[in-house]
Design an enzyme around this catalytic site. Sequence first.
Site, PDB file in Angstrom:
ATOM      1  N   GLY A  10      -6.850  12.409  -4.738  1.00 39.85           N
ATOM      2  CA  GLY A  10      -7.714  11.491  -3.999  1.00 39.85           C
ATOM      3  C   GLY A  10      -9.132  11.504  -4.555  1.00 39.85           C
ATOM      4  N   GLN A  11      -9.993  10.791  -3.855  1.00 45.46           N
ATOM      5  CA  GLN A  11     -11.376  10.640  -4.299  1.00 45.46           C
ATOM      6  C   GLN A  11     -12.086  12.007  -4.425  1.00 45.46           C
ATOM      7  OE1 GLN A  11     -15.033   7.718  -3.035  1.00 45.46           O
ATOM      8  NE2 GLN A  11     -13.545   8.126  -1.499  1.00 45.46           N
ATOM      9  N   ASP A  36       3.575  17.405  -0.109  1.00 47.66           N
ATOM     10  CA  ASP A  36       3.473  16.408   0.958  1.00 47.66           C
ATOM     11  C   ASP A  36       3.235  17.203   2.245  1.00 47.66           C
ATOM     12  OD1 ASP A  36       3.871  14.677   3.045  1.00 47.66           O
ATOM     13  OD2 ASP A  36       5.626  13.701   2.169  1.00 47.66           O
ATOM     14  N   ILE A  37       2.024  17.090   2.784  1.00 46.30           N
ATOM     15  CA  ILE A  37       1.672  17.975   3.917  1.00 46.30           C
ATOM     16  C   ILE A  37       2.433  17.616   5.202  1.00 46.30           C
ATOM     17  CG2 ILE A  37      -0.594  18.638   3.002  1.00 46.30           C
ATOM     18  CD1 ILE A  37      -1.854  16.649   5.057  1.00 46.30           C
ATOM     19  N   ALA A  60      -5.282  13.120   3.168  1.00 47.97           N
ATOM     20  CA  ALA A  60      -5.530  12.413   4.429  1.00 47.97           C
ATOM     21  C   ALA A  60      -5.028  10.988   4.335  1.00 47.97           C
ATOM     22  CB  ALA A  60      -7.030  12.410   4.747  1.00 47.97           C
ATOM     23  N   THR A 101     -14.470  13.913   9.293  1.00 53.04           N
ATOM     24  CA  THR A 101     -15.229  12.683   9.163  1.00 53.04           C
ATOM     25  C   THR A 101     -16.247  12.437  10.285  1.00 53.04           C
ATOM     26  OG1 THR A 101     -14.970  10.273   9.179  1.00 53.04           O
ATOM     27  CG2 THR A 101     -13.259  11.511  10.271  1.00 53.04           C
ATOM     28  N   TYR A 125      -8.050   5.782  13.164  1.00 54.25           N
ATOM     29  CA  TYR A 125      -8.326   6.756  12.094  1.00 54.25           C
ATOM     30  C   TYR A 125      -9.125   7.945  12.654  1.00 54.25           C
ATOM     31  CZ  TYR A 125     -10.964   8.744   8.139  1.00 54.25           C
ATOM     32  OH  TYR A 125     -11.561   9.602   7.246  1.00 54.25           O
ATOM     33  N   LYS A 129      -7.960  11.861  12.971  1.00 57.27           N
ATOM     34  CA  LYS A 129      -8.702  12.949  12.306  1.00 57.27           C
ATOM     35  C   LYS A 129      -9.120  14.004  13.333  1.00 57.27           C
ATOM     36  CE  LYS A 129      -9.931  13.343   8.588  1.00 57.27           C
ATOM     37  NZ  LYS A 129      -9.308  14.033   7.421  1.00 57.27           N
ATOM     38  N   TRP A 150     -19.247   8.622   4.467  1.00 51.78           N
ATOM     39  CA  TRP A 150     -19.501   7.594   3.458  1.00 51.78           C
ATOM     40  C   TRP A 150     -19.334   8.132   2.020  1.00 51.78           C
ATOM     41  CZ3 TRP A 150     -23.973   3.765   4.972  1.00 51.78           C
ATOM     42  CH2 TRP A 150     -23.760   3.303   6.281  1.00 51.78           C
TER      43      TRP A 150
HETATM   44  N1  LIG Z   1     -13.619   8.118   2.038  1.00 49.66           N
HETATM   45  C1  LIG Z   1     -14.604   8.281   2.910  1.00 49.66           C
HETATM   46  O1  LIG Z   1     -15.565   7.507   2.964  1.00 49.66           O
HETATM   47  C2  LIG Z   1     -14.588   9.452   3.855  1.00 49.66           C
HETATM   48  C3  LIG Z   1     -15.607   9.546   4.810  1.00 49.66           C
HETATM   49  C4  LIG Z   1     -15.606  10.636   5.678  1.00 49.66           C
HETATM   50  C5  LIG Z   1     -14.625  11.609   5.581  1.00 49.66           C
HETATM   51  N2  LIG Z   1     -13.643  11.488   4.647  1.00 49.66           N
HETATM   52  C6  LIG Z   1     -12.599  12.526   4.602  1.00 49.66           C
HETATM   53  O2  LIG Z   1     -12.685  13.182   3.349  1.00 49.66           O
HETATM   54  C7  LIG Z   1     -11.375  13.587   2.931  1.00 49.66           C
HETATM   55  C8  LIG Z   1     -11.102  13.089   1.518  1.00 49.66           C
HETATM   56  O3  LIG Z   1     -11.229  11.677   1.526  1.00 49.66           O
HETATM   57  P1  LIG Z   1     -11.000  10.820   0.213  1.00 49.66           P
HETATM   58  O4  LIG Z   1     -11.978   9.717   0.236  1.00 49.66           O
HETATM   59  O5  LIG Z   1     -10.907  11.727  -0.970  1.00 49.66           O
HETATM   60  O6  LIG Z   1      -9.562  10.211   0.557  1.00 49.66           O
HETATM   61  P2  LIG Z   1      -8.508   9.530  -0.443  1.00 49.66           P
HETATM   62  O7  LIG Z   1      -9.167   9.115  -1.695  1.00 49.66           O
HETATM   63  O8  LIG Z   1      -7.784   8.534   0.393  1.00 49.66           O
HETATM   64  O9  LIG Z   1      -7.545  10.741  -0.794  1.00 49.66           O
HETATM   65  C9  LIG Z   1      -6.594  11.225   0.097  1.00 49.66           C
HETATM   66  C10 LIG Z   1      -5.427  11.712  -0.720  1.00 49.66           C
HETATM   67  O10 LIG Z   1      -4.447  12.235   0.188  1.00 49.66           O
HETATM   68  C11 LIG Z   1      -3.189  11.830  -0.321  1.00 49.66           C
HETATM   69  N3  LIG Z   1      -2.174  11.875   0.724  1.00 49.66           N
HETATM   70  C12 LIG Z   1      -1.824  10.925   1.612  1.00 49.66           C
HETATM   71  N4  LIG Z   1      -0.795  11.363   2.351  1.00 49.66           N
HETATM   72  C13 LIG Z   1      -0.495  12.605   1.924  1.00 49.66           C
HETATM   73  C14 LIG Z   1       0.479  13.548   2.279  1.00 49.66           C
HETATM   74  N5  LIG Z   1       1.384  13.311   3.232  1.00 49.66           N
HETATM   75  N6  LIG Z   1       0.497  14.737   1.630  1.00 49.66           N
HETATM   76  C15 LIG Z   1      -0.380  14.993   0.650  1.00 49.66           C
HETATM   77  N7  LIG Z   1      -1.314  14.125   0.237  1.00 49.66           N
HETATM   78  C16 LIG Z   1      -1.373  12.942   0.881  1.00 49.66           C
HETATM   79  C17 LIG Z   1      -3.422  10.422  -0.816  1.00 49.66           C
HETATM   80  O11 LIG Z   1      -2.386  10.016  -1.686  1.00 49.66           O
HETATM   81  P3  LIG Z   1      -1.961   8.453  -1.729  1.00 49.66           P
HETATM   82  O12 LIG Z   1      -3.235   7.698  -2.006  1.00 49.66           O
HETATM   83  O13 LIG Z   1      -0.958   8.423  -2.825  1.00 49.66           O
HETATM   84  O14 LIG Z   1      -1.409   8.135  -0.374  1.00 49.66           O
HETATM   85  C18 LIG Z   1      -4.751  10.598  -1.540  1.00 49.66           C
HETATM   86  O15 LIG Z   1      -4.559  11.038  -2.862  1.00 49.66           O
HETATM   87  C19 LIG Z   1     -10.412  13.043   3.982  1.00 49.66           C
HETATM   88  O16 LIG Z   1     -10.129  14.062   4.894  1.00 49.66           O
HETATM   89  C20 LIG Z   1     -11.196  11.957   4.682  1.00 49.66           C
HETATM   90  O17 LIG Z   1     -10.759  11.792   6.017  1.00 49.66           O
HETATM   91  C21 LIG Z   1     -13.608  10.433   3.768  1.00 49.66           C
END
Ligand SMILES: NC(=O)c1ccc[n+]([C@@H]2O[C@H](COP(=O)([O-])OP(=O)(O)OC[C@H]3O[C@@H](n4cnc5c(N)ncnc54)[C@H](OP(=O)(O)O)[C@@H]3O)[C@@H](O)[C@H]2O)c1
Length: 286
Positions: A10-11, A36-37, A60, A101, A125, A129, A150
Site C-alpha cells: 500500500g501507500q 491476508d489479515i 486496510a 485515522t 470507513y 477503523k 491525509w
Molecule cells: N490514505 C489516507 O489518506 C489515510 C488517512 C488516514 C489514515 N490512513 C490509514 O493509514 C493506513 C495505510 O493507508 P494507505 O494509504 O497506505 O492505504 P492503501 O494504500 O489503501 O494500502 C492498504 C493496503 O492494504 C491492502 N489490503 C487490503 N485488504 C487486505 C487484507 N485483507 N490483507 C492484507 N492486506 C490488505 C491493500 O491491498 P489492495 O489494494 O490490493 O486491496 C493495500 O495494499 C491505513 O490504516 C489507513 O486507514 C490512511
Amino acid sequence: MKILIAGANGQVGSEFSQLNLDQNIELILCGKDTLDITDKRLTEQLFEHHRPDIVINCAAYTAVDLAEKEPERAFLINETGCENLAIACVKYDVHLIHLSTDYVFDGTKSLPYESNDIPNPINVYGQSKLAGEQKIIHLLSRYTILRVSWVFGQYGNNFVKTMLRLAENNTHLEIINDQLGGPTAANDIAMICVNIAQNSDRFTGILHFSGTPFVSWAQFAEAIFRTAHIEGAIKSVPSVVPIKSIDYKSSTNRPKNSTLKTSISLSHFKIINWQKSMLKIVKLLN
Ligand SMILES: NC(=O)c1ccc[n+]([C@@H]2O[C@H](COP(=O)([O-])OP(=O)(O)OC[C@H]3O[C@@H](n4cnc5c(N)ncnc54)[C@H](OP(=O)(O)O)[C@@H]3O)[C@@H](O)[C@H]2O)c1
C-alpha cells in the site's frame, strides 16, 4: 529485530523498503498475497513461521466512498483483520503497531484532536477503523495505535497524484475548502513507525501524528500546483475554485475538522513540514 509489515504494497507499506534502516533491523514485507489479515489461520501460520518481534499493520480497506456501499467488506478488513492480528500478537507475544485515522472523529471540535478525545465516526470507513482500534485495545496490552491524516506519497493513489493528473487537462478545478487537515507524507509515517518499533515500550496506547501546517483541500491543491509548476512538472497552474463539501459530488459524510495534534511523546521527532515532503514527491514523480 524482526519487523513484519502487513499491507506492504500500500501507500505507506511500500515506503519501508525505501528507508535507511539500522543493520540490526530485518524487514519482512507481506503484501495481501502472502498475508491476508482476514484469514485467521494464515495470519497465525505467518507469525509461527517468521516469529517477528514487532508487527506494523498498514493493511486496510481505505476506499471511503465505496465503504458506504460495501460495509461488510470494510468491517471484515478493518475490524476482523485487526482482531486476527491482535490474537496472533497475544499468542506470539508481539507488539502491534497499527495505523488508524482522523476519520474516527466527527470533525465538530474547534481545535486539533488529541488522542484522548472521544471518537464519533460519521461514515462507514471511520466506523470500521474505530471497530479495529477497539479490538486491539480489548485484546492487547502491548500495542501502539498511530492515527494519521491525509496521507500522500509516491506510491498508490492520493490527493497529490490526483491533482498533478488533473492539472494536465484543466484550467480551473473546484476543490473543497471547508475541510481542514494535516497532509502527512507516507515515508514520514513509515519512519515514525520504525522509531516506535525500536522503542516500543515508550510508545504504547493511542498516538497522533500529523504533518503541519493545517490546510484545507483547496489550500493543499494550490500549494501542489505552485510547487509542481516551479519544478516544471505541470505546464500551467490551474485556478482553484473553492467549494463547500455539500456541493462536492460525493455524498459520503467527511469530518470538517480532520486536524490531529501530534502527541507529545512523538514531538521530539523533527516537526514534519508536509511542504518539504510534497516537494520531494513532486520531484520524484516528475
Ligand atoms: N490514505 C489516507 O489518506 C489515510 C488517512 C488516514 C489514515 N490512513 C490509514 O493509514 C493506513 C495505510 O493507508 P494507505 O494509504 O497506505 O492505504 P492503501 O494504500 O489503501 O494500502 C492498504 C493496503 O492494504 C491492502 N489490503 C487490503 N485488504 C487486505 C487484507 N485483507 N490483507 C492484507 N492486506 C490488505 C491493500 O491491498 P489492495 O489494494 O490490493 O486491496 C493495500 O495494499 C491505513 O490504516 C489507513 O486507514 C490512511
